[in-house]
Design a protein around this motif. Structure first.
Motif, PDB file in Angstrom:
ATOM      1  N   LYS A  97     -23.261   3.716  76.624  1.00 30.87           N
ATOM      2  CA  LYS A  97     -24.329   4.320  75.115  1.00 30.87           C
ATOM      3  C   LYS A  97     -24.161   5.193  74.130  1.00 30.87           C
ATOM      4  O   LYS A  97     -24.279   4.674  73.073  1.00 30.87           O
ATOM      5  N   GLN A  98     -22.819   6.842  74.805  1.00 30.58           N
ATOM      6  CA  GLN A  98     -22.718   6.958  73.974  1.00 30.58           C
ATOM      7  C   GLN A  98     -21.646   6.644  72.911  1.00 30.58           C
ATOM      8  O   GLN A  98     -21.498   7.024  71.869  1.00 30.58           O
ATOM      9  N   LEU A  99     -20.747   5.709  73.394  1.00 23.67           N
ATOM     10  CA  LEU A  99     -19.647   5.065  72.510  1.00 23.67           C
ATOM     11  C   LEU A  99     -20.234   4.436  71.758  1.00 23.67           C
ATOM     12  O   LEU A  99     -20.106   5.021  70.241  1.00 23.67           O
ATOM     13  N   GLN A 100     -21.408   3.487  71.594  1.00 21.97           N
ATOM     14  CA  GLN A 100     -22.238   2.959  71.137  1.00 21.97           C
ATOM     15  C   GLN A 100     -23.071   3.767  69.790  1.00 21.97           C
ATOM     16  O   GLN A 100     -23.515   3.454  68.613  1.00 21.97           O
ATOM     17  N   GLU A 101     -23.716   5.054  70.367  1.00 19.19           N
ATOM     18  CA  GLU A 101     -23.851   6.004  69.733  1.00 19.19           C
ATOM     19  C   GLU A 101     -22.997   6.400  68.191  1.00 19.19           C
ATOM     20  O   GLU A 101     -23.802   6.484  67.103  1.00 19.19           O
ATOM     21  N   GLN A 102     -21.413   6.432  69.134  1.00 20.53           N
ATOM     22  CA  GLN A 102     -21.190   6.720  67.803  1.00 20.53           C
ATOM     23  C   GLN A 102     -20.732   5.239  66.985  1.00 20.53           C
ATOM     24  O   GLN A 102     -20.566   6.452  66.204  1.00 20.53           O
ATOM     25  N   VAL A 103     -20.398   4.981  68.174  1.00 18.44           N
ATOM     26  CA  VAL A 103     -19.898   3.992  66.757  1.00 18.44           C
ATOM     27  C   VAL A 103     -20.396   3.450  65.612  1.00 18.44           C
ATOM     28  O   VAL A 103     -20.062   2.729  64.915  1.00 18.44           O
ATOM     29  N   GLN A 104     -21.929   3.111  66.079  1.00 16.16           N
ATOM     30  CA  GLN A 104     -22.922   2.304  65.341  1.00 16.16           C
ATOM     31  C   GLN A 104     -22.845   3.174  64.066  1.00 16.16           C
ATOM     32  O   GLN A 104     -22.552   2.520  62.492  1.00 16.16           O
ATOM     33  N   PRO A 105     -22.923   5.059  64.133  1.00 18.14           N
ATOM     34  CA  PRO A 105     -22.955   5.431  62.946  1.00 18.14           C
ATOM     35  C   PRO A 105     -21.462   5.336  61.576  1.00 18.14           C
ATOM     36  O   PRO A 105     -21.262   5.081  60.914  1.00 18.14           O
ATOM     37  N   LEU A 106     -20.775   4.817  62.969  1.00 14.72           N
ATOM     38  CA  LEU A 106     -19.194   4.529  62.233  1.00 14.72           C
ATOM     39  C   LEU A 106     -18.944   3.873  61.281  1.00 14.72           C
ATOM     40  O   LEU A 106     -18.548   3.814  60.353  1.00 14.72           O
ATOM     41  N   SER A 107     -20.263   2.565  61.911  1.00 15.77           N
ATOM     42  CA  SER A 107     -20.418   1.129  61.761  1.00 15.77           C
ATOM     43  C   SER A 107     -21.137   1.094  60.648  1.00 15.77           C
ATOM     44  O   SER A 107     -20.407   0.441  59.736  1.00 15.77           O
ATOM     45  N   ARG A 108     -22.095   1.920  60.686  1.00 12.91           N
ATOM     46  CA  ARG A 108     -22.921   1.737  59.140  1.00 12.91           C
ATOM     47  C   ARG A 108     -21.790   2.588  58.117  1.00 12.91           C
ATOM     48  O   ARG A 108     -22.220   2.677  56.664  1.00 12.91           O
ATOM     49  N   SER A 109     -21.295   3.864  58.369  1.00 14.96           N
ATOM     50  CA  SER A 109     -20.439   4.194  57.642  1.00 14.96           C
ATOM     51  C   SER A 109     -19.492   3.327  56.722  1.00 14.96           C
ATOM     52  O   SER A 109     -19.379   3.882  55.671  1.00 14.96           O
ATOM     53  N   LEU A 110     -18.737   2.363  57.904  1.00 15.29           N
ATOM     54  CA  LEU A 110     -17.740   1.590  57.360  1.00 15.29           C
ATOM     55  C   LEU A 110     -18.414   0.816  56.372  1.00 15.29           C
ATOM     56  O   LEU A 110     -17.990   0.695  55.142  1.00 15.29           O
ATOM     57  N   LEU A 111     -19.853   0.396  57.032  1.00 16.94           N
ATOM     58  CA  LEU A 111     -20.592  -0.617  55.711  1.00 16.94           C
ATOM     59  C   LEU A 111     -21.030  -0.082  54.746  1.00 16.94           C
ATOM     60  O   LEU A 111     -21.305  -0.970  53.557  1.00 16.94           O
ATOM     61  N   ASP A 112     -21.295   1.380  54.362  1.00 17.03           N
ATOM     62  CA  ASP A 112     -22.328   2.117  53.402  1.00 17.03           C
ATOM     63  C   ASP A 112     -19.996   2.127  52.573  1.00 17.03           C
ATOM     64  O   ASP A 112     -20.053   2.250  51.267  1.00 17.03           O
ATOM     65  N   LEU A 113     -19.394   2.590  53.427  1.00 18.38           N
ATOM     66  CA  LEU A 113     -17.838   2.664  52.641  1.00 18.38           C
ATOM     67  C   LEU A 113     -17.399   1.319  51.864  1.00 18.38           C
ATOM     68  O   LEU A 113     -17.403   1.358  50.764  1.00 18.38           O
ATOM     69  N   ASN A 114     -17.779   0.183  52.938  1.00 22.60           N
ATOM     70  CA  ASN A 114     -17.365  -1.365  52.093  1.00 22.60           C
ATOM     71  C   ASN A 114     -18.667  -1.103  50.971  1.00 22.60           C
ATOM     72  O   ASN A 114     -17.292  -2.154  49.795  1.00 22.60           O
ATOM     73  N   SER A 115     -19.225  -1.173  50.810  1.00 16.43           N
ATOM     74  CA  SER A 115     -20.301  -1.376  50.318  1.00 16.43           C
ATOM     75  C   SER A 115     -20.105  -0.598  48.925  1.00 16.43           C
ATOM     76  O   SER A 115     -19.900  -1.102  47.388  1.00 16.43           O
ATOM     77  N   GLN A 116     -19.632   0.828  49.279  1.00 14.71           N
ATOM     78  CA  GLN A 116     -18.962   1.771  47.706  1.00 14.71           C
ATOM     79  C   GLN A 116     -18.011   1.243  46.874  1.00 14.71           C
ATOM     80  O   GLN A 116     -17.854   1.063  45.502  1.00 14.71           O
ATOM     81  N   ILE A 117     -17.018   0.484  47.894  1.00 16.97           N
ATOM     82  CA  ILE A 117     -15.403  -0.222  47.576  1.00 16.97           C
ATOM     83  C   ILE A 117     -16.269  -0.805  46.125  1.00 16.97           C
ATOM     84  O   ILE A 117     -15.781  -1.407  44.934  1.00 16.97           O
ATOM     85  N   ASP A 118     -16.980  -1.956  46.866  1.00 17.25           N
ATOM     86  CA  ASP A 118     -17.403  -3.018  46.166  1.00 17.25           C
ATOM     87  C   ASP A 118     -17.905  -2.708  44.752  1.00 17.25           C
ATOM     88  O   ASP A 118     -17.447  -3.075  44.106  1.00 17.25           O
ATOM     89  N   ALA A 119     -18.449  -1.624  44.809  1.00 13.18           N
ATOM     90  CA  ALA A 119     -19.730  -1.063  43.597  1.00 13.18           C
ATOM     91  C   ALA A 119     -18.554  -0.477  42.553  1.00 13.18           C
ATOM     92  O   ALA A 119     -18.763  -0.933  41.618  1.00 13.18           O
ATOM     93  N   LEU A 120     -17.192   0.284  43.242  1.00 11.28           N
ATOM     94  CA  LEU A 120     -16.259   0.842  42.590  1.00 11.28           C
ATOM     95  C   LEU A 120     -16.021  -0.493  41.385  1.00 11.28           C
ATOM     96  O   LEU A 120     -15.949   0.024  40.713  1.00 11.28           O
ATOM     97  N   ARG A 121     -15.315  -1.504  42.293  1.00 12.79           N
ATOM     98  CA  ARG A 121     -14.776  -2.375  41.978  1.00 12.79           C
ATOM     99  C   ARG A 121     -14.966  -3.162  41.042  1.00 12.79           C
ATOM    100  O   ARG A 121     -15.115  -3.392  39.468  1.00 12.79           O
ATOM    101  N   GLY A 122     -16.618  -3.387  40.612  1.00 18.72           N
ATOM    102  CA  GLY A 122     -17.459  -4.253  40.391  1.00 18.72           C
ATOM    103  C   GLY A 122     -17.300  -2.721  39.071  1.00 18.72           C
ATOM    104  O   GLY A 122     -17.311  -3.414  37.942  1.00 18.72           O
ATOM    105  N   GLU A 123     -17.634  -1.382  38.987  1.00 18.02           N
ATOM    106  CA  GLU A 123     -17.233  -0.929  37.726  1.00 18.02           C
ATOM    107  C   GLU A 123     -16.113  -0.611  37.382  1.00 18.02           C
ATOM    108  O   GLU A 123     -16.542  -0.593  36.377  1.00 18.02           O
TER     109      GLU A 123
END
Length: 261
Positions: free
Chosen positions: A60-86
């Motif tokens: 449970k603790q690992l999931q709680e820690q991984v989920q924010p990291l996963s969201r951060s990675l998704l956000d980072l990928n989204s930002q990278i895609d946005a930067l590439r587009g920019e």
């Protein structure tokens, strides 16, 4: 005999007690073992449950820690895609700006050339005439060329007016000596011999080293001959032979002088 029986009974009881004692001991030992096994099972089960609970907690603790990291990675990928587009957008804008800059530079170059073409006629120009180089204004050159065009066409009246007007407008011009020489020739062409004599004399006096000075002296003598002033003509021809020997004008003057004698 009775004693013997008592003893026998006692002996039998004792033997029975002795015989019964190991049985009870074995029974006791089985119970202890069973209890120990049950205790071990209970402890093992407790440990398993504790481990399962700990594993679930850690998961449970690992999931709680991984989920924010996963969201951060998704956000980072989204930002990278946005930067590439920019970046792609900016690259396209840069290419467009480069094309526009190139077009502006081309237009500026064309405008500069056009302006230079318009200004060039207004700038002083270097000309070479009769072995001399000097600077003249565009209008100055235009008027001189126009006057000389009239001279070449034999329109001596208009040429004389143009040359006289030139001398009034540009008295310090580098063309001045040439203007005097050709003005004298137009006057001679109009048979205005007296004015021609004055013009040729002024020309020779102002620049005796001029390449056309010998021609002017010969023309002066011709004007004097036309006026029947043969004495002055002979003097002019003698001055020509003395000052400018070896010139074509001197050769012609020599022949003219011989004819006068």
């Amino acid at each position: 005999m009775r004693l013997t029986r008592v003893r026998l009974v006692t002996l039998l009881l004792a033997l029975g007690a002795v015989a019964a004692s190991p049985a009870r001991a074995a029974l006791f030992e089985d119970d202890e073992a069973r209890k120990a096994i049950l205790d071990l099972r209970a402890k093992s089960q407790q440990n398993e449950e504790a481990q399962r609970a700990r594993f679930e907690q850690l998961s449970k603790q690992l999931q709680e820690q991984v989920q924010p990291l996963s969201r951060s990675l998704l956000d980072l990928n989204s930002q990278i895609d946005a930067l590439r587009g920019e970046i792609a957008k900016l690259r396209g804008q840069n290419e467009q700006l480069a094309r526009e800059l190139s077009e502006v530079q081309r237009k500026l170059s064309d405008q500069a050339q056009a302006l230079d073409s318009r200004l060039r006629p207004l700038e002083p120009q270097k000309v070479a005439l009769d072995g001399r180089e000097f600077q003249v204004e565009p209008e100055e050159k235009r008027q001189f060329d126009a006057a000389m065009g009239l001279v070449r066409r034999g329109d001596f009246a208009e040429a004389g007016n143009a040359l006289a007007g030139f001398m009034k407008r540009f008295p310090a011009s580098g063309y001045s000596d040439a203007v005097r020489f050709w003005l004298g020739n137009t006057q001679y062409g109009k048979r205005d011999y007296k004015d021609a004599i004055a013009t040729f004399k002024a020309f020779i006096a102002s620049n005796p080293e001029h390449p056309r000075a010998a021609e002017a002296l010969l023309a002066l003598a011709n004007c004097q001959i036309e006026l029947k002033d043969l004495k002055s003509a002979r003097r002019s021809l003698e001055d020509l032979l003395k000052a400018y020997p070896g010139t074509e004008a001197a050769q012609a003057g020599k022949e003219r002088l011989a004819a006068l004698k």
